[in-house]
Scaffold this motif. Structure first.
Motif, PDB file in Angstrom:
ATOM      1  N   VAL A 182       0.816  -1.204   0.000  1.00 45.04           N
ATOM      2  CA  VAL A 182       0.000   0.000   0.000  1.00 45.04           C
ATOM      3  C   VAL A 182       0.855   1.263   0.000  1.00 45.04           C
ATOM      4  O   VAL A 182       0.508   2.258  -0.656  1.00 45.04           O
ATOM      5  N   LEU A 183       1.996   1.257   0.675  1.00 41.25           N
ATOM      6  CA  LEU A 183       2.841   2.450   0.720  1.00 41.25           C
ATOM      7  C   LEU A 183       3.514   2.737  -0.628  1.00 41.25           C
ATOM      8  O   LEU A 183       3.420   3.872  -1.127  1.00 41.25           O
ATOM      9  N   PRO A 184       4.199   1.760  -1.266  1.00 42.77           N
ATOM     10  CA  PRO A 184       4.792   2.071  -2.578  1.00 42.77           C
ATOM     11  C   PRO A 184       3.754   2.446  -3.626  1.00 42.77           C
ATOM     12  O   PRO A 184       4.001   3.334  -4.458  1.00 42.77           O
ATOM     13  N   LEU A 185       2.576   1.825  -3.605  1.00 42.26           N
ATOM     14  CA  LEU A 185       1.553   2.181  -4.589  1.00 42.26           C
ATOM     15  C   LEU A 185       0.971   3.567  -4.309  1.00 42.26           C
ATOM     16  O   LEU A 185       0.604   4.291  -5.229  1.00 42.26           O
ATOM     17  N   SER A 186       0.901   3.947  -3.040  1.00 43.67           N
ATOM     18  CA  SER A 186       0.434   5.305  -2.729  1.00 43.67           C
ATOM     19  C   SER A 186       1.439   6.337  -3.235  1.00 43.67           C
ATOM     20  O   SER A 186       1.058   7.424  -3.683  1.00 43.67           O
ATOM     21  N   ALA A 187       2.732   6.000  -3.182  1.00 41.46           N
ATOM     22  CA  ALA A 187       3.750   6.898  -3.728  1.00 41.46           C
ATOM     23  C   ALA A 187       3.574   7.052  -5.240  1.00 41.46           C
ATOM     24  O   ALA A 187       3.701   8.159  -5.786  1.00 41.46           O
ATOM     25  N   ILE A 209      -5.977   0.746  -3.964  1.00 42.01           N
ATOM     26  CA  ILE A 209      -7.298   1.385  -3.865  1.00 42.01           C
ATOM     27  C   ILE A 209      -7.496   2.186  -2.584  1.00 42.01           C
ATOM     28  O   ILE A 209      -7.820   3.385  -2.659  1.00 42.01           O
ATOM     29  N   PRO A 210      -7.327   1.604  -1.385  1.00 40.73           N
ATOM     30  CA  PRO A 210      -7.752   2.329  -0.186  1.00 40.73           C
ATOM     31  C   PRO A 210      -7.020   3.624   0.090  1.00 40.73           C
ATOM     32  O   PRO A 210      -7.649   4.658   0.357  1.00 40.73           O
ATOM     33  N   ALA A 211      -5.675   3.620   0.041  1.00 40.06           N
ATOM     34  CA  ALA A 211      -4.943   4.853   0.346  1.00 40.06           C
ATOM     35  C   ALA A 211      -5.191   5.918  -0.711  1.00 40.06           C
ATOM     36  O   ALA A 211      -5.341   7.105  -0.397  1.00 40.06           O
ATOM     37  N   SER A 212      -5.252   5.515  -1.991  1.00 33.98           N
ATOM     38  CA  SER A 212      -5.541   6.477  -3.054  1.00 33.98           C
ATOM     39  C   SER A 212      -6.942   7.053  -2.906  1.00 33.98           C
ATOM     40  O   SER A 212      -7.171   8.241  -3.158  1.00 33.98           O
ATOM     41  N   ALA A 213      -7.886   6.210  -2.488  1.00 34.49           N
ATOM     42  CA  ALA A 213      -9.261   6.694  -2.294  1.00 34.49           C
ATOM     43  C   ALA A 213      -9.318   7.727  -1.175  1.00 34.49           C
ATOM     44  O   ALA A 213      -9.986   8.762  -1.298  1.00 34.49           O
ATOM     45  N   MET A 214      -8.619   7.462  -0.060  1.00 35.23           N
ATOM     46  CA  MET A 214      -8.615   8.410   1.051  1.00 35.23           C
ATOM     47  C   MET A 214      -7.994   9.741   0.632  1.00 35.23           C
ATOM     48  O   MET A 214      -8.490  10.817   0.959  1.00 35.23           O
ATOM     49  N   LEU A 221       0.881   8.316  14.764  1.00 37.14           N
ATOM     50  CA  LEU A 221       1.292   7.015  15.292  1.00 37.14           C
ATOM     51  C   LEU A 221       0.196   6.388  16.138  1.00 37.14           C
ATOM     52  O   LEU A 221      -0.067   5.177  16.052  1.00 37.14           O
ATOM     53  N   ARG A 222      -0.472   7.205  16.944  1.00 42.52           N
ATOM     54  CA  ARG A 222      -1.573   6.666  17.761  1.00 42.52           C
ATOM     55  C   ARG A 222      -2.717   6.185  16.873  1.00 42.52           C
ATOM     56  O   ARG A 222      -3.320   5.123  17.133  1.00 42.52           O
ATOM     57  N   LEU A 223      -3.013   6.943  15.835  1.00 40.71           N
ATOM     58  CA  LEU A 223      -4.099   6.541  14.931  1.00 40.71           C
ATOM     59  C   LEU A 223      -3.748   5.252  14.198  1.00 40.71           C
ATOM     60  O   LEU A 223      -4.611   4.388  13.992  1.00 40.71           O
ATOM     61  N   TYR A 224      -2.491   5.087  13.794  1.00 36.78           N
ATOM     62  CA  TYR A 224      -2.069   3.851  13.138  1.00 36.78           C
ATOM     63  C   TYR A 224      -2.217   2.661  14.090  1.00 36.78           C
ATOM     64  O   TYR A 224      -2.684   1.580  13.694  1.00 36.78           O
ATOM     65  N   GLY A 225      -1.828   2.862  15.343  1.00 32.15           N
ATOM     66  CA  GLY A 225      -1.966   1.788  16.323  1.00 32.15           C
ATOM     67  C   GLY A 225      -3.415   1.422  16.565  1.00 32.15           C
ATOM     68  O   GLY A 225      -3.765   0.233  16.669  1.00 32.15           O
ATOM     69  N   ILE A 226      -4.281   2.427  16.635  1.00 30.65           N
ATOM     70  CA  ILE A 226      -5.713   2.172  16.845  1.00 30.65           C
ATOM     71  C   ILE A 226      -6.295   1.382  15.682  1.00 30.65           C
ATOM     72  O   ILE A 226      -7.034   0.401  15.877  1.00 30.65           O
ATOM     73  N   GLY A 227      -5.952   1.779  14.446  1.00 30.76           N
ATOM     74  CA  GLY A 227      -6.457   1.053  13.288  1.00 30.76           C
ATOM     75  C   GLY A 227      -5.995  -0.397  13.278  1.00 30.76           C
ATOM     76  O   GLY A 227      -6.776  -1.310  12.995  1.00 30.76           O
ATOM     77  N   GLN A 264       0.639   9.081   1.488  1.00 33.07           N
ATOM     78  CA  GLN A 264       1.532   8.282   2.323  1.00 33.07           C
ATOM     79  C   GLN A 264       0.971   8.116   3.737  1.00 33.07           C
ATOM     80  O   GLN A 264       1.092   7.053   4.340  1.00 33.07           O
ATOM     81  N   ALA A 265       0.367   9.184   4.264  1.00 30.97           N
ATOM     82  CA  ALA A 265      -0.232   9.090   5.599  1.00 30.97           C
ATOM     83  C   ALA A 265      -1.341   8.046   5.619  1.00 30.97           C
ATOM     84  O   ALA A 265      -1.421   7.218   6.538  1.00 30.97           O
ATOM     85  N   SER A 266      -2.207   8.083   4.612  1.00 27.65           N
ATOM     86  CA  SER A 266      -3.283   7.099   4.526  1.00 27.65           C
ATOM     87  C   SER A 266      -2.723   5.704   4.275  1.00 27.65           C
ATOM     88  O   SER A 266      -3.238   4.718   4.800  1.00 27.65           O
ATOM     89  N   ALA A 267      -1.639   5.627   3.479  1.00 26.36           N
ATOM     90  CA  ALA A 267      -1.041   4.322   3.189  1.00 26.36           C
ATOM     91  C   ALA A 267      -0.466   3.691   4.449  1.00 26.36           C
ATOM     92  O   ALA A 267      -0.599   2.483   4.669  1.00 26.36           O
TER      93      ALA A 267
END
Length: 434
Positions: A91-96, A144-149, A244-250, A364-367
């Protein structure tokens, strides 16, 4: 926030620097009530539906796959974990790449490849081939998901962002429900391979709707594909305490969800319930509850604040987990309703907060959020299945409750940090006054 109007031409999400940019005279971001907003919502709803339907297409079929290949629950669970794990890695490389080539182009390519692989998956001759194809499919879905966000953050008015993302997440819940429902009944009638074929055809229809309905991007500006710049952006996000907190929660919310829904089919086909594959697939109609809770996340945040909404989501999830320990089928179903409502509300709140928190490098943040989210799904599915195989449903619930405790701890820490930040300016002002 979309960029301020400077009079310069605005490129579309599908454009490249070598193509002439087209001037966009409709500079107003999408907002509820406008035709473009409705088309965008329907297109991304279809994308969200296909994403979850494909990503979890084998989940309701795990007992049948175990029987068909003669493998354990833990081995069969890799048909889910391979897809979610590959998504987390790619997801990260594709978001880039979406920052360079556009959100719409990335989503389109990902959708086409994922559906193409879905049409091949029913032909898998062995469990190993099935796992490999599912990994390829998960990698394709990653676009799809990170690009959509990021697309929504750029194209929608900020006040409507939580609601817009909530509708995308609602598409996820409908996809999760309908995919499992279709595969469950098709598998009961014609076998698990037919179930996978049916969900592939359903996702093909969603892909066509997405391609026809999605409005072109009006606020996207291509960025150069510079690995060092991407690395700096990612490092900056990873240094942001709130992100970082939001990533952990997800990740922790998805650990709960992955554990519960990977294993629940095994519990319900065994004694004392002995439900058929079609009936087990119908259990996923409970995902409709997630559609409602995710779509209502915006109103929930407006009334209680982000942390208040998260506390409500984790409390609801924990109550559902405890109810699911009952030997009563009705109590188990009520427990699943609460787990699903809490999960989708928490996910919508956390993911929309990521989009609003990141001022640059939104893709990248969404990814990073999606990567953490789906790593949580892989961990939850695998650990939940291993726990069930070793010690039964109570062990699976124990793992899920530990993840819930993690969400509570992170949210409490966030509340403490927010209070400390508010006190600092007040203390500085008092010192200046003296």
């Amino acid at each position: 926030m979309p960029p301020a109007h400077t009079g310069a031409p605005v490129t579309t999400g599908a454009s490249t620097p070598s193509s002439p940019a087209r001037l966009d005279h409709t500079r107003e971001p999408h907002s509820p009530g406008r035709p473009g907003y409705r088309r965008m919502s329907l297109a991304l709803f279809a994308a969200g539906l296909a994403t979850f339907a494909l990503l979890y297409s084998t989940q309701a079929l795990l007992p049948a796959i175990s029987t068909g290949f003669g493998v354990t629950a833990g081995q069969a669970s890799w048909t889910v974990s391979a897809a979610t794990g590959a998504l987390a890695l790619f997801v990260l490389p594709l978001s880039a790449l979406s920052e360079r080539f556009g959100r719409t182009r990335m989503m389109t390519c990902s959708m086409v490849v994922a559906v193409g692989v879905a049409l091949l998956i029913p032909l898998a001759p062995s469990l190993e081939w099935l796992i490999a194809l599912r990994a390829v499919q998960g990698a394709a879905i990653a676009g799809i998901p990170a690009s959509a966000m990021a697309y929504l953050a750029e194209e929608v008015k900020p006040k409507a962002l939580v609601a817009a993302i909530g509708l995308f997440v609602a598409g996820n819940s409908i996809g999760g429900m309908s995919g499992r429902l279709v595969t469950g009944w098709a598998a009961q009638l014609w076998g698990w391979r037919a179930g996978l074929g049916a969900v592939a055809l359903m996702s093909l229809a969603c892909a066509v709707a997405f391609l026809v309905l999605l409005p072109r991007a009006r606020f996207f500006r291509p960025a150069s594909l510079n690995p060092r710049a991407v690395g700096r952006t990612v490092a900056g996000h990873l240094r942001d305490p709130l992100l970082l907190r939001l990533y952990g929660i997800g990740a922790l919310f998805m650990t709960v969800f992955g554990a519960v829904y990977t294993v629940i089919g095994y519990r319900l086909v065994e004694e004392p319930f002995s439900l058929g594959q079609g009936v087990v697939g119908s259990i996923f109609l409970i995902y409709l509850v997630g559609t409602v809770s995710s779509a209502a996340a915006g109103q929930l945040v407006a009334r209680t604040g982000r942390r208040g909404a998260l506390y409500l989501a984790v409390t609801t999830t924990a109550l559902g987990l405890l109810l699911s320990l009952s030997e009563s089928l009705v109590a188990i179903l009520v427990g699943l309703v609460l787990i699903t409502a809490g999960f989708f509300a928490g996910h919508a709140v956390a993911s929309s907060a990521v989009s609003r928190t990141a001022k640059t490098g939104r893709a990248q943040a969404s990814a990073l959020y999606q990567s953490a989210y789906y790593l949580g799904s892989s961990a939850g599915g695998t650990l939940g299945a291993l726990a069930y195989h070793s010690a039964g449903w109570a062990a699976t619930v124990g793992i899920a409750l530990l993840a819930v405790l993690g969400v509570v701890s992170i949210t409490l820490y966030g509340s403490h940090a927010a209070r400390a930040e508010r006190r600092m300016p007040a203390a500085g002002a008092a010192a200046a006054a003296r």
